[in-house]
Scaffold this motif. Structure first.
Motif, PDB file in Angstrom:
ATOM      1  N   VAL A  91       0.844  -1.185   0.000  1.00  0.00           N
ATOM      2  CA  VAL A  91       0.000   0.000   0.000  1.00  0.00           C
ATOM      3  C   VAL A  91       0.889   1.247   0.000  1.00  0.00           C
ATOM      4  O   VAL A  91       1.908   1.286   0.690  1.00  0.00           O
ATOM      5  CB  VAL A  91      -0.902  -0.020   1.259  1.00  0.00           C
ATOM      6  N   ALA A  92       0.473   2.251  -0.762  1.00  0.00           N
ATOM      7  CA  ALA A  92       1.173   3.550  -0.763  1.00  0.00           C
ATOM      8  C   ALA A  92       0.263   4.568  -0.056  1.00  0.00           C
ATOM      9  O   ALA A  92      -0.368   4.227   0.926  1.00  0.00           O
ATOM     10  CB  ALA A  92       1.496   3.964  -2.191  1.00  0.00           C
ATOM     11  N   ASP A  93       0.198   5.813  -0.577  1.00  0.00           N
ATOM     12  CA  ASP A  93      -0.638   6.842   0.072  1.00  0.00           C
ATOM     13  C   ASP A  93      -2.014   6.972  -0.568  1.00  0.00           C
ATOM     14  O   ASP A  93      -2.789   7.809  -0.149  1.00  0.00           O
ATOM     15  CB  ASP A  93      -0.030   8.242  -0.054  1.00  0.00           C
ATOM     16  N   THR A  94      -2.285   6.199  -1.603  1.00  0.00           N
ATOM     17  CA  THR A  94      -3.561   6.295  -2.310  1.00  0.00           C
ATOM     18  C   THR A  94      -4.528   5.243  -1.776  1.00  0.00           C
ATOM     19  O   THR A  94      -4.160   4.078  -1.625  1.00  0.00           O
ATOM     20  CB  THR A  94      -3.338   6.071  -3.826  1.00  0.00           C
ATOM     21  N   ASP A  95      -5.761   5.663  -1.502  1.00  0.00           N
ATOM     22  CA  ASP A  95      -6.773   4.722  -1.034  1.00  0.00           C
ATOM     23  C   ASP A  95      -7.037   3.666  -2.108  1.00  0.00           C
ATOM     24  O   ASP A  95      -6.914   3.931  -3.310  1.00  0.00           O
ATOM     25  CB  ASP A  95      -8.070   5.460  -0.700  1.00  0.00           C
ATOM     26  N   LEU A  96      -7.423   2.481  -1.642  1.00  0.00           N
ATOM     27  CA  LEU A  96      -7.654   1.345  -2.527  1.00  0.00           C
ATOM     28  C   LEU A  96      -9.066   0.804  -2.357  1.00  0.00           C
ATOM     29  O   LEU A  96      -9.646   0.893  -1.273  1.00  0.00           O
ATOM     30  CB  LEU A  96      -6.683   0.205  -2.211  1.00  0.00           C
ATOM     31  N   VAL A  97      -9.579   0.210  -3.419  1.00  0.00           N
ATOM     32  CA  VAL A  97     -10.790  -0.606  -3.354  1.00  0.00           C
ATOM     33  C   VAL A  97     -10.368  -1.989  -3.827  1.00  0.00           C
ATOM     34  O   VAL A  97      -9.828  -2.145  -4.930  1.00  0.00           O
ATOM     35  CB  VAL A  97     -11.924  -0.047  -4.241  1.00  0.00           C
ATOM     36  N   VAL A  98     -10.581  -2.993  -2.960  1.00  0.00           N
ATOM     37  CA  VAL A  98     -10.091  -4.343  -3.214  1.00  0.00           C
ATOM     38  C   VAL A  98     -11.254  -5.328  -3.204  1.00  0.00           C
ATOM     39  O   VAL A  98     -12.108  -5.290  -2.313  1.00  0.00           O
ATOM     40  CB  VAL A  98      -9.037  -4.749  -2.158  1.00  0.00           C
TER      41      VAL A  98
END
Length: 112
Positions: A91-98
């Motif tokens: 994970v980086a600083d961008t939100d994710l949808v998984v």
């Protein structure tokens, strides 16, 4: 903190979830730390595909998949362009949808 939105999965996360994680954490470790028991038959060593996930949003923010991961992904059930092995995707600083796939290539579920 980065947010990971987990889409509902019938057995692993029926209601979906929103996780807050530190950048640098793998998606697999974030799931496991939040009681979402994703399979990880090779103990997160990039030797199987049981922790395969689909990153529906934020895919390009993840670290790049190396050749070993790409080779393993070729064996995953339901492979898509947004597929990653969650044990390798940081994970980086961008939100994710998984999205957690409905199936894996495992014939028996392992409990860790």
């Amino acid at each position: 903190m980065t947010q990971i939105i987990i889409l509902p999965h019938a057995s692993l996360c029926p209601d979906g979830a929103v996780l807050e994680v530190e950048p640098g954490t793998t998606i697999c470790d974030a799931l496991l730390a939040n009681d979402i028991e994703i399979e990880h038959a090779c103990e997160k060593s990039c030797a199987c595909t049981t922790c395969h996930v689909l990153v529906r949003e934020g895919f390009n923010s993840l670290n790049e998949a190396d050749e070993l991961e790409e080779d393993q992904l070729d064996k995953a059930w339901g492979l898509e362009a947004c597929s990653r092995l969650s044990c390798q995707a940081e994970v980086a600083d961008t939100d994710l949808v998984v999205e957690l796939p409905k199936y894996t290539i495992n014939h028996a579920r392992e409990h860790h």
